[in-house]
Design a protein around this motif. Structure first.
Motif, short mmCIF file in Angstrom:
data_model
loop_
_atom_site.label_atom_id
_atom_site.label_comp_id
_atom_site.label_asym_id
_atom_site.label_seq_id
_atom_site.Cartn_x
_atom_site.Cartn_y
_atom_site.Cartn_z
N ARG A 80 63.88 21.23 80.28
CA ARG A 80 63.62 19.99 79.78
C ARG A 80 62.71 19.98 78.18
O ARG A 80 62.66 20.93 77.75
CB ARG A 80 63.30 19.48 81.41
N ARG A 81 62.08 18.30 78.31
CA ARG A 81 61.92 17.98 77.14
C ARG A 81 60.21 18.82 77.17
O ARG A 81 59.80 19.59 75.89
CB ARG A 81 61.59 16.77 77.08
N ALA A 82 60.17 18.58 78.49
CA ALA A 82 58.46 19.59 79.16
C ALA A 82 58.85 21.13 78.85
O ALA A 82 57.44 21.05 78.17
CB ALA A 82 58.28 19.37 80.52
N ASP A 83 59.54 22.20 78.46
CA ASP A 83 59.80 23.24 78.26
C ASP A 83 60.29 23.67 77.17
O ASP A 83 58.86 24.13 76.54
CB ASP A 83 61.17 23.80 79.07
N TRP A 84 60.34 22.35 75.89
CA TRP A 84 60.49 22.49 74.90
C TRP A 84 58.73 22.47 74.23
O TRP A 84 58.71 22.96 73.70
CB TRP A 84 61.54 22.15 74.06
N ARG A 85 58.33 21.56 74.36
CA ARG A 85 56.66 21.02 74.70
C ARG A 85 56.54 22.19 75.08
O ARG A 85 55.15 22.35 73.89
CB ARG A 85 56.80 20.12 75.12
N TYR A 86 56.08 22.64 75.57
CA TYR A 86 55.27 24.15 76.19
C TYR A 86 55.60 24.96 75.39
O TYR A 86 54.41 25.93 74.95
CB TYR A 86 55.18 24.53 77.84
N PHE A 87 56.40 25.44 75.23
CA PHE A 87 57.12 26.48 73.50
C PHE A 87 56.43 25.73 73.39
O PHE A 87 55.98 27.23 72.28
CB PHE A 87 58.63 26.43 74.19
N GLY A 88 56.30 24.98 72.64
CA GLY A 88 55.97 24.58 71.00
C GLY A 88 54.35 24.94 70.99
O GLY A 88 53.97 25.54 70.42
N TYR A 89 54.04 24.63 72.04
CA TYR A 89 52.28 24.94 72.22
C TYR A 89 52.41 26.61 72.18
O TYR A 89 51.22 26.84 71.52
CB TYR A 89 51.26 24.52 73.64
N MET A 90 52.87 27.50 72.49
CA MET A 90 52.89 28.45 72.98
C MET A 90 53.13 28.80 71.95
O MET A 90 51.88 30.25 71.01
CB MET A 90 53.55 29.23 73.83
N ALA A 110 48.90 20.59 81.26
CA ALA A 110 50.04 19.24 80.65
C ALA A 110 50.82 18.85 79.71
O ALA A 110 51.89 17.64 79.84
CB ALA A 110 48.09 18.30 79.21
N ALA A 111 51.21 19.66 78.88
CA ALA A 111 52.37 19.49 77.97
C ALA A 111 53.33 20.06 79.22
O ALA A 111 54.85 19.47 79.16
CB ALA A 111 52.75 20.83 77.63
N ALA A 112 53.22 20.13 80.05
CA ALA A 112 54.45 20.58 81.20
C ALA A 112 54.53 19.00 81.88
O ALA A 112 55.69 18.90 82.66
CB ALA A 112 54.15 21.64 82.75
N LEU A 113 53.12 18.72 81.96
CA LEU A 113 53.40 16.90 82.80
C LEU A 113 54.31 16.16 81.82
O LEU A 113 54.51 14.90 82.55
CB LEU A 113 51.84 16.87 83.50
N GLY A 114 53.48 15.91 80.42
CA GLY A 114 54.23 15.00 79.69
C GLY A 114 53.61 14.75 78.64
O GLY A 114 52.44 15.70 77.77
#
Length: 274
Positions: free
Chosen positions: A110-120, A181-185
């Motif tokens: 989902r969008r949250a996964d891409w966001r989380y991956f980006g921070y990683m 936090a990235a996982a939530l929004g």
């Protein structure tokens, strides 16, 4: 709200002046694991089966010697799939422990996964830059590299990585809350993470060191116990399954601890799910 199933951090309050303690965060994490153990088990099922299948195919297709043992067969694909499954599982577990719900048991990003991956990726890129600076500019491990021997070059690389890890430990711990936090929004950036972790650097460092230590211990356990046991059984399959289960379980625990730290730091300011 930022969208279906997400919150907009830019519209939430910053939380109260809550002082984190190591014992309280760990106690919260263990309580969440007990309370959500059945749902976490269901979330683990698909990633375990997929990772096991990919690694098993790679085991029987990759060359047994030389660099082909690492890069041959499905090695690179298996690595990417492992990252994909790990990110999806971390995001799903974070949402489960914070909001008490599961959106899907199938690992679809989902969008949250891409966001989380980006921070990683941001964290890893920063670590690599520091490691390069330590090695090339400060000359850490230069003697080993100059020897020209493989063992010397490996030792030099390990020295640079250890020094870089120590240098990155404190800033990473201060920015660590960006991941749950990235996982939530969206809207929870580095500036907010740094401000929110103020006064809690020591506790966050202790939590990160504990999780890194568990990952290293899991790796050593796999090498010292799981793999030799597979040799005694005459098949690598049981050991491969056990190693995958240990790695994913440690990833789940890390996600739960991070979510617990974020939840305790924000307290009542943490909004409910959409």
């Amino acid at each position: 709200m930022a969208g279906s199933g997400e919150l907009d951090w830019s519209r939430t309050t910053g939380g109260g002046p809550i002082k984190l303690t190591y014992a309280e965060v760990m106690r919260d994490a263990l309580a969440l694991l007990r309370r959500q153990r059945l749902e976490i088990g269901r979330l683990l099922l698909a990633p375990l089966l997929i990772a096991f299948a990919v690694q098993t195919v790679n085991l029987f297709t990759a060359p047994s010697e030389g660099m082909g043992a690492v890069f041959g067969g499905l090695g690179p694909v298996a690595f990417l799939i492992t990252v994909y499954l790990g990110v999806w599982l971390a995001v799903s577990v974070t949402r489960l422990v914070v909001w008490g719900r599961v959106e899907s048991y199938l690992p679809l990003w989902r969008r949250a996964d891409w966001r989380y991956f980006g921070y990683m990726l941001l964290f890893w890129f920063g670590f690599i830059l520091v490691a390069f600076f330590v090695s090339a500019v400060l000359g850490v491990g230069a003697a080993g590299r100059a020897s020209g021997e493989v063992t010397g070059m490996v030792a030099a690389a390990l020295q640079a990585l250890v020094v870089a890890g120590l240098a990155c430990l404190y800033p990473f711990a201060r920015f660590w809350l960006m991941l749950p936090a990235a996982a939530l929004g969206p809207g929870f950036g580095p500036k907010r993470a740094w401000a929110l972790s103020a006064g809690n650097g020591g506790t966050l460092v202790a939590l990160v060191v504990t999780l890194v230590g568990l990952v290293l211990a899991g790796g050593l356990f796999n090498m010292a116990v799981v793999l030799p046991l597979s040799g005694l059984l005459g098949s690598p399959i049981p050991g491969l399954a056990a190693a995958q289960a240990i790695n994913l379980a440690l990833g789940v625990f890390a996600a739960v601890v991070a979510a617990s730290a974020l939840g305790r730091r924000l307290g009542p300011a943490l909004p409910p799910g959409a």
